[in-house]
Design an enzyme around this catalytic site. Sequence first.
Site, PDB file in Angstrom:
ATOM      1  N   GLU A 163      -1.459  -7.613  -4.230  1.00 41.58           N
ATOM      2  CA  GLU A 163      -1.005  -6.381  -5.389  1.00 41.58           C
ATOM      3  C   GLU A 163       0.253  -6.857  -6.301  1.00 41.58           C
ATOM      4  OE1 GLU A 163      -2.884  -4.380  -2.064  1.00 41.58           O
ATOM      5  OE2 GLU A 163      -1.445  -6.043  -2.138  1.00 41.58           O
TER       6      GLU A 163
ATOM      7  N   GLY B 284       0.798  -1.188  -0.044  1.00 39.27           N
ATOM      8  CA  GLY B 284      -0.187  -0.026   0.022  1.00 39.27           C
ATOM      9  C   GLY B 284       0.716   1.241  -0.053  1.00 39.27           C
ATOM     10  N   ILE B 285       0.239   2.595  -0.241  1.00 34.75           N
ATOM     11  CA  ILE B 285       0.878   3.528  -0.402  1.00 34.75           C
ATOM     12  C   ILE B 285       0.216   4.481   0.887  1.00 34.75           C
ATOM     13  CG2 ILE B 285       1.436   5.655  -1.581  1.00 34.75           C
ATOM     14  CD1 ILE B 285       2.255   3.437  -3.234  1.00 34.75           C
ATOM     15  N   TYR B 286       1.273   4.659   1.907  1.00 31.87           N
ATOM     16  CA  TYR B 286       0.804   5.527   3.115  1.00 31.87           C
ATOM     17  C   TYR B 286       1.739   6.650   3.484  1.00 31.87           C
ATOM     18  CZ  TYR B 286      -1.363   0.982   3.444  1.00 31.87           C
ATOM     19  OH  TYR B 286      -1.970  -0.233   3.131  1.00 31.87           O
TER      20      TYR B 286
ATOM     21  N   HIS C 261      -7.767   0.975   5.714  1.00 28.96           N
ATOM     22  CA  HIS C 261      -6.566   0.465   4.722  1.00 28.96           C
ATOM     23  C   HIS C 261      -6.118  -0.865   5.510  1.00 28.96           C
ATOM     24  CE1 HIS C 261      -5.777   4.510   2.733  1.00 28.96           C
ATOM     25  NE2 HIS C 261      -6.787   3.967   2.412  1.00 28.96           N
TER      26      HIS C 261
ATOM     27  N   GLU D  27      -3.105  17.236   2.096  1.00 29.78           N
ATOM     28  CA  GLU D  27      -3.681  15.796   1.616  1.00 29.78           C
ATOM     29  C   GLU D  27      -4.233  16.180   0.168  1.00 29.78           C
ATOM     30  OE1 GLU D  27      -3.617  12.882   1.692  1.00 29.78           O
ATOM     31  OE2 GLU D  27      -2.748  12.323   3.623  1.00 29.78           O
TER      32      GLU D  27
END
Length: 473
Positions: free
Chosen positions: A224, A162-164, A182, A273
């Site tokens: 993924e 994931g992208i965090y 998530h 954000e």
Amino acid sequence: MAYKDFREFLKKLEKENQLLTISKEVMPDTDLGAAARAINNLGEHTPALLFENINGYNNARIAMNVIGSWSNHALMMGLPKNTPVKEQFFEFARRYANYPVPVQREETAPFHEVEVTENINLFDILPLFRLNEGDGGCYIDKACVISRDQEDPENFGKQNVGIYRLQVKGKDRLGIQPVPQHDIAIHLRQAEERGQNLPVVIALGNEPVITTVASSPILYDQSEYEMAGAIQGEPYKIVKAKDSNLDIPWGAEVVLEGEILAGEREFEGPFGEFTGHYSGGRKMPVIKINRVYHRSNPLFEHLYLGMPWTEIDYMMGINTCVPLYQQLKDAYPEEIVAVNAMYTHGLVAIISTKRRYGGFAKAVGMRALTTPHGLGYCKMVIVVDEDVDPFNLPQVMWALSTKFHAKHDAVIIPDLSVLPLDPGSEPAGITHKMILDATTPTAPETRGHYSQGLKSPAKTEEWEKIFAEMLRK
């Protein structure tokens, strides 16, 4: 079409005149974020940026806006750079349906060239800067973060990429925001219930397919890496981490191995954000970095995000639409035509569907709200007829203007979940959600006067194909 690593994709962008190299000296805090913001202000087909001369960082090269246009997104998929967005959507959906494609495991990777296990100092290794002036520190915001389900650790599909957002808190210390919706939040809860740290790997400078898939709302037990293989059309290459059972993208430029410290929380934020607002500061988990690998002369990548549209909107646009589309197709295989959830990561979704009977479109909207992504994001769902292109906003606005009736077609559901980053939620993480039914009333709904709809001339579609082919040349 697979790119073996980040560098190969940048070469492709350069060949297609979709990479702009900036050789003059730039200041990291004042120039890099501003330049990425500026390039996004110039349209939908702008190039990536490669900065080669950053004040204070000898020989560091930073790429930004890498998937920051529909042209670059098309090239990421191996398509011609002028491929229309709607065609990219259906091609992505076609490949998505080929999941899973088994991975290709390798023993070593290019990032093994340099290894650091003692006196780790991220400020020496990484070129760090503030993206927006109100950020609470320097962030890593386009890295793949890998973790595993702690209750079923051998299940490859439950390994998450994931992208965090990651705030640099110290020489070997990062802050992370694991939003409850998530997958990594599930893994962290499992570890902390056992009183254990959660092993993680952070891969920076990846080829764009895994970055795209890592930001996709696929199902919890979908891999993924196996999805990346489906999207690129051949097995995705991975290599095993040294300190855990985690798998790493083979083509990464820099890799950080570490663990989220059980029970530890530190103030994290604020951060500009994707909602176009600062998210404020909260106490968040902390990552301790224990090992670093990198190529001998690594290429770095950062992502600017702020008021849409920026790179994150292109990167998470189609790959948000397609999982919603597939999950709705599972429920209504004959009716769902297309889904456009490109706006602010799907806080607004537009669904084109056929209608079985009166009220059917509202049921489609309700189903969208209960998909894995819809639970945390979809705040407004607009449903339109099958002959309305959800990617054509003038058509959508026409449908709202002529088909929507405020008395009959607005459905408001109070106090549903949404990601806490939504600035309109109150309290954070809770919001009312709305379905707008902009479809033609179908029996037993008989209101309105829709019997004399105007259709396009008979050969319109034929001429669309002719002109599209001419414009591609």
